[in-house]
Design a protein around this motif. Structure first.
Motif, short mmCIF file in Angstrom:
data_model
loop_
_atom_site.label_atom_id
_atom_site.label_comp_id
_atom_site.label_asym_id
_atom_site.label_seq_id
_atom_site.Cartn_x
_atom_site.Cartn_y
_atom_site.Cartn_z
N LEU A 163 0.82 -1.21 0.00
CA LEU A 163 0.00 0.00 0.00
C LEU A 163 0.86 1.26 0.00
O LEU A 163 0.55 2.23 -0.69
CB LEU A 163 -0.93 0.01 1.21
CG LEU A 163 -2.03 -1.05 1.19
CD1 LEU A 163 -2.79 -1.05 2.51
CD2 LEU A 163 -2.97 -0.82 0.03
N GLU A 164 1.94 1.22 0.74
CA GLU A 164 2.85 2.35 0.79
C GLU A 164 3.50 2.58 -0.58
O GLU A 164 3.58 3.71 -1.06
CB GLU A 164 3.93 2.07 1.83
CG GLU A 164 4.77 3.26 2.22
CD GLU A 164 5.74 2.89 3.34
OE1 GLU A 164 6.94 3.14 3.16
OE2 GLU A 164 5.28 2.36 4.37
N SER A 165 3.91 1.51 -1.23
CA SER A 165 4.51 1.61 -2.56
C SER A 165 3.51 2.14 -3.58
O SER A 165 3.85 2.96 -4.43
CB SER A 165 5.02 0.26 -3.02
OG SER A 165 6.06 -0.17 -2.19
N ALA A 166 2.27 1.67 -3.49
CA ALA A 166 1.23 2.14 -4.41
C ALA A 166 0.95 3.63 -4.21
O ALA A 166 0.78 4.37 -5.18
CB ALA A 166 -0.04 1.33 -4.22
N ALA A 167 0.92 4.07 -2.98
CA ALA A 167 0.68 5.48 -2.70
C ALA A 167 1.82 6.34 -3.25
O ALA A 167 1.57 7.41 -3.83
CB ALA A 167 0.53 5.70 -1.20
N GLN A 168 3.04 5.88 -3.10
CA GLN A 168 4.19 6.62 -3.64
C GLN A 168 4.14 6.66 -5.17
O GLN A 168 4.40 7.69 -5.78
CB GLN A 168 5.50 6.00 -3.17
CG GLN A 168 5.78 6.22 -1.71
CD GLN A 168 7.01 5.46 -1.23
OE1 GLN A 168 7.62 4.70 -1.98
NE2 GLN A 168 7.38 5.68 0.02
N ALA A 169 3.79 5.54 -5.78
CA ALA A 169 3.72 5.48 -7.24
C ALA A 169 2.62 6.41 -7.75
O ALA A 169 2.79 7.09 -8.77
CB ALA A 169 3.46 4.05 -7.70
#
Length: 63
Positions: A5-11
């Protein structure tokens, strides 16, 4: 899960500031990935040991 989820938010933060032309190469690469896997020799059979043009999902009746 939190890392995903953190990676998706950053992307998303990066992609929303980019133009469609800037996002296109990445989206095309993502779209090509399943096709590349489908055309690999091991995708024809469930088990890699049974690979090749003779591979069949049917069982012979003589077995």
């Amino acid at each position: 899960m939190d890392k995903a989820l953190e990676s998706a938010a950053q992307a998303f933060a990066v992609s929303r500031r980019s133009t469609p032309a800037q996002r296109q190469p990445a989206l095309l690469k993502i779209a090509d990935a399943p096709e590349a896997r489908a055309s690999s020799p091991t995708s024809r059979c469930a088990r890699p040991a049974r690979s090749g043009p003779w591979c069949s999902t049917r069982r012979s009746r003589s077995a």
